[in-house]
Design an enzyme around this catalytic site. Structure first.
Site, short mmCIF file in Angstrom:
data_model
loop_
_atom_site.label_atom_id
_atom_site.label_comp_id
_atom_site.label_asym_id
_atom_site.label_seq_id
_atom_site.Cartn_x
_atom_site.Cartn_y
_atom_site.Cartn_z
N CYS A 55 0.84 -1.20 0.00
CA CYS A 55 0.00 0.00 0.00
C CYS A 55 0.88 1.25 0.00
O CYS A 55 1.52 1.56 -0.99
CB CYS A 55 -0.96 -0.04 1.19
N HIS A 161 -3.59 -5.55 0.77
CA HIS A 161 -2.92 -5.80 2.05
C HIS A 161 -2.86 -7.30 2.36
O HIS A 161 -3.80 -7.84 2.94
CB HIS A 161 -3.68 -5.10 3.18
N GLU A 163 -1.20 -8.70 4.69
CA GLU A 163 -1.14 -8.92 6.14
C GLU A 163 -2.54 -8.87 6.76
O GLU A 163 -2.74 -9.33 7.88
CB GLU A 163 -0.20 -7.91 6.80
#
Lengths: 194, 733
Positions: A55, A161, A163
């Site tokens: 990002c 993302h 994660e």
């Protein structure tokens, strides 16, 4: 790790996480890209240390010229936070080692400036790429680009993302925790090479 | 609110002399409604402060309250309004509302983990209201996203009454371990230092809280009272202050919010029976400021830290590391007075206690004629021939329709805690990051139409609605905070609504055993012509979840599962979305609050949830049963077949009553077939009324049956279109 304390020695890999470095003033990632920490990351890249930008991290890498192209404000003019479906193309390198060509991944995006524009499309031809599946492009990116890597895949930038897509409990109905494979790839790469 | 003649007399009496200009400004800031609750204090005492299920760790009176979520883990949460600034400058007004509420939560050393926004906006087709709506959402989006705190839930309502003056209520939830909490509750002692950290003080927001304590005027002078936010500084403050708190270096933390330095310092000194000597010229400022400006500026992103001499070097190290500017501007003493010096000259010398706590104002409450609208049955309407069309009309009303256009502009996932995300559950569910699988649910609710028709029952219903939304995710509700948005307290016809709303909240909260641990009052929500906006009681609640993997979505999950309704349906269409959206009527008795039924229904749902005997649950609220079923279908992509004759009801004469009544204390729940015996047994034990009314189907349609035949069918695609496209279409043109 606080950016001023970043010492590139002794790390096996570097991840620049998402967020709003310097409040995104000026342009997303523009100020962070000119910090000493990013200069040191550029040194890491020269030494073949895997670098992943997520990002805002991707925006910083692009701003710093460490990955090709540019990330412009979303077509809608608005921030967008939603889960999307992605497909990997020509995956290779430490971050995508376990990903197969054409594999579908699901992760959330959350950004205001994620519309990828390649100055020269040939620049990313053959490089590892992550595309939004047709109908899932949240920002008007060229060629549905959600992420792009350096030719050898050691540097990778992702607008989605990974994660946030690691635990099943965080995945809404119809989506998989496929961000996991990025980190599993890295673990395997650091153990056995890529 | 400028000081009245009596106030000035009072100030003379307190000081025993003429006040200086600086002192007058301090009194004006601190004695404003916004800061000192002069008109509301007396009634707010009615709100219950304790509940038998809840351990309240910090009650009302601080910047934010704290409750125990699990042993050793505290939740800090608070609500705030930024109505006036958002009317003048929607973007900055809403953004700084977020900034302020986050700092309130920081004052207890808590890490902010969630934001909520409760927005009561004008008609999106009105150009001015549309500008406000977009600005407010963008302001929250830009600020909330940049500080890395997810905006996970909220409430949105559109009504022409809010065209000029929106209600922008924001809430923040933080988490803190009880050891850190104890360290910031120690409080100052004589000799401790006053440290101000954050943005340099400027000339923005001068007397902003005083501006918020009077009606809006259509003039440019109001713009100077609106502050401008700096989310980057806020983010640095969050990191620095939570670290200072965690390391036990601060004895007290306070936000410099409404009333600026004056309010912060006078409240701290008064609460601890201390005095303070301030050197205003020591404060870091953006430009040359007069002492008066320094005392009442409401520049954003500033916090007050009380630090003792021995901790100072460590605190300074942390602030320098995060590049947060700071200055040490004074020291506490035993004088009980606030003495402010500027370049060696004493500019103010006032007793802290008298400054902090002005005398209570007694306001007269008188019901206005318009209140009659809410005590008669609604006017008779014709039953629509096409019930499917009526259901779609209600579903596409901006008040009901999907708020995706709004919540997708908020990062609702940052922090990887958000288990139930916007659009998937009745409340947001967040997990703790300690690997225990425990978590919490949060939700904000209000219904301006209800409270404008019947402020007592309407406010009570807001509490109940919030309670149900938490329960529907499988959470045990623990506590609420409230924001009462009302008109001009000097007008008895406005003040009556406030009086009734507080009493309604107090009553329902007591009945549901929910402490009201904190809150805020916003007065003077009227336009330039003196018309009050719809008085609104906004409730934000927090619930405990022992296992987030069991958190219940509001979407159907599995074809063939049974659909059951909990609760009895009465013909209660007054103030309903159906009457408004389909018949254009806003009148009638609002649904009766039913606390006993709420408790029975909730205990059944929670018990079923803890046994894994339900797959999803959805509160039946605005739009009634028809809306609840359509929503559960649209968000899952599954269809349903429902037999309306099976719905337990009393006094219902027509199908539109059954489909759209907004009777309280009801849920639809999705039950796997094998859990049916458990459901029936528990319902008997709990004395709750439950009936199986249909099943989930993979049919692509919602079928409604009555009298043994199909009376309506709504295609899922059509329903999705109505639900998803209505808001973007209303807002974007």
């Amino acid at each position: 790790m606080w950016h001023r304390d970043f010492d590139p020695r002794g790390w096996d890999a570097v991840i620049i996480p998402g967020g709003f470095s310097y409040g995104d003033w000026l342009r997303a990632g523009a100020i962070a890209a000119r910090t000493e920490a990013v200069e040191r990351i550029a040194d890491c890249i020269d030494r073949g240390i895997p670098v992943l930008g997520i990002c805002n991290g991707f925006q910083i890498l692009v701003e710093a010229g460490l990955l090709p192209g540019a990330l412009l404000p979303n077509e809608s003019g608005r921030f967008v936070c939603r889960w999307v479906k992605l497909v990997a193309r020509d995956p290779r390198g430490p971050w995508l080692k376990l990903v197969e060509d054409g594999q579908v991944l699901t992760m959330p995006v959350a950004h205001a400036e994620g519309r990828y524009v390649a100055a020269d499309p040939r620049g990313i031809e053959g490089a590892p790429r992550i595309h939004y599946l047709d109908g899932w492009n949240p920002n008007g990116s060229e060629m549905n680009i959600a992420g792009v890597g350096s030719r050898n895949g050691e540097v990778l930038g992702l607008m989605p993302h990974p994660e946030r897509a690691v635990d099943r409990v965080l995945c809404p109905r119809g989506f998989e925790p496929s961000g996991r494979i990025i980190f599993e790839s890295l673990a395997s790469s650091l153990r056995e090479g890529w | 609110m400028p000081l009245s003649r009596e106030d000035i007399e009072e100030i003379r009496r307190i000081l025993g002399r003429e006040p200086t200009r600086e002192e007058l400004a301090m009194f004006e800031a601190q004695w404003s409604e916004h800061c000192s609750y002069r008109s509301s204090r007396r009634l707010l005492k009615l709100l219950p402060e304790e509940g038998s299920r809840t351990r309240v760790l910090v009650g009302r009176g601080r910047d934010a309250p704290a409750i125990e979520l699990f042993p050793g883990v505290a939740i800090v949460f608070k609500i705030e309004s930024h109505n006036h600034p958002s009317a003048v400058d929607p973007y900055n007004g809403a953004a700084t509302g977020i900034g302020g509420i986050v700092r309130d939560v920081l004052t207890l050393g808590a890490k902010p983990i969630a934001l909520l926004d409760m927005l009561y906006l004008g008609d999106p087709r009105n150009p001015h209201a549309n500008w406000i709506a977009r600005g407010v959402v963008k302001g929250i989006s830009d600020y909330g996203n940049r500080i890395g705190v997810p905006t996970v839930a909220g409430d949105t309502w559109f009504d022409p009454a809010f065209n000029k003056q929106p209600l922008v209520n924001v809430a923040c939830v933080g988490i803190v371990d009880t050891k850190t909490l104890a360290s910031v509750l120690r409080g100052p002692r004589e000799g401790d230092l006053v440290l101000i950290a954050g943005n340099p003080t400027g000339r923005d927001g001068l007397l902003g809280s005083s501006f918020a304590s009077k009606p809006l005027e259509d003039s440019d002078s109001d713009i100077a009272a609106v502050q401008v936010g700096d989310p980057l500084m806020e983010k640095l403050l969050i990191d620095a202050v939570t670290e200072i708190a965690r390391r036990g270096l601060a004895k007290l933390i306070k936000d410099l919010g409404g009333g600026g330095l004056t309010t912060a310092i006078s409240e701290v000194a008064a609460d601890h029976n201390l005095g303070v000597e301030l050197h205003l010229d020591a404060l870091h400022t953006r430009q040359e400021l007069t002492p008066l400006e320094i005392l009442v500026s409401e520049s954003q992103e500033r916090m007050l830290l009380v630090v003792d001499e021995s901790s100072l070097p460590e605190v300074e190290k942390i602030l320098r590391r995060y590049e947060v500017p700071y200055s040490i501007i004074g020291r506490f003493d035993g004088s009980g007075r606030i003495r402010a010096f500027f370049k060696g000259r004493l500019v103010a010398d006032v007793p802290a206690r008298e400054l902090a706590k002005p005398r209570t104002l007694y306001r007269e409450a008188r019901p206005p004629i318009e209140a009659l609208k809410g005590i008669a049955p609604p006017p008779p309407v014709r039953e629509p021939e096409d019930l499917a069309k009526a259901a779609l009309k209600v579903l596409s009303s901006p008040n009901i329709a999907s708020k995706r256009w709004i919540y997708e502009q908020y990062d609702h996932e940052v922090g990887i805690r958000t288990v139930l995300k916007p659009g998937y559950g009745d409340a947001a569910v967040l997990r703790l990051l300690d690997g225990s699988g425990r978590g919490l649910a949060v939700k904000g609710d209000a219904n301006p139409r209800y409270t404008s028709l019947n402020p007592f029952s309407g406010a009570a219903n807001s509490v109940a609605e919030c309670f149900r939304n938490l329960v529907a995710t499988g959470a045990q509700p623990l506590a609420i905070v409230d924001e009462i948005n009302a008109g001009n307290p000097e007008k008895p016809h406005h003040y009556w609504f406030f009086d009734q709303m507080v009493k309604g909240v107090a009553w329902m909260a007591s009945e549901l055993d929910l402490p009201v641990v904190g809150g805020k009052v916003s007065f003077y929500n009227e336009d330039a012509s003196g018309r009050q906006v719809k008085p609104t009681a906004t409730i934000v609640g927090v619930g405990r979840i022992d296992n987030v993997e069991r958190a219940l979505p509001a979407c159907f999950s599995q074809p063939r599962n049974l659909i059951a309704i909990v609760g009895v349906t009465y013909p209660e269409l007054g103030g309903s979305e159906y009457l408004y959206a389909v018949h254009g009527i806003e009148a009638g008795e609002v649904p009766r609050p039913r606390p006993a039924s709420e408790l029975r229904a909730a205990s059944l749902v929670l018990d079923l949830a803890s046994r894994g005997a339900i797959a999803s649950a959805h509160d039946i609220g605005s739009g009634g049963l028809a809306t609840a079923i359509l929503e559960a279908c649209v968000c899952s992509g599954l269809g349903a077949s429902v037999d309306l004759d099976m719905v337990p009801s009393r006094g219902i004469e027509r199908l539109d009553q059954l489909l759209f009544s907004e009777t309280q204390a009801r849920y639809i729940i999705e039950v796997p077939r094998e859990a049916l015996p458990t459901l029936e047994r528990l319902a008997r034990e709990r004395g709750a009324r439950v009936a199986v009314i249909g099943e989930v189907r993979d049919s692509g349609e919602v079928e409604l049956r009555s009298g043994g035949k199909r009376i309506a069918s709504i295609g899922l695609e059509e329903a999705r279109e109505a639900y998803e496209s209505s808001l973007p279409r209303a807002l974007e043109w």
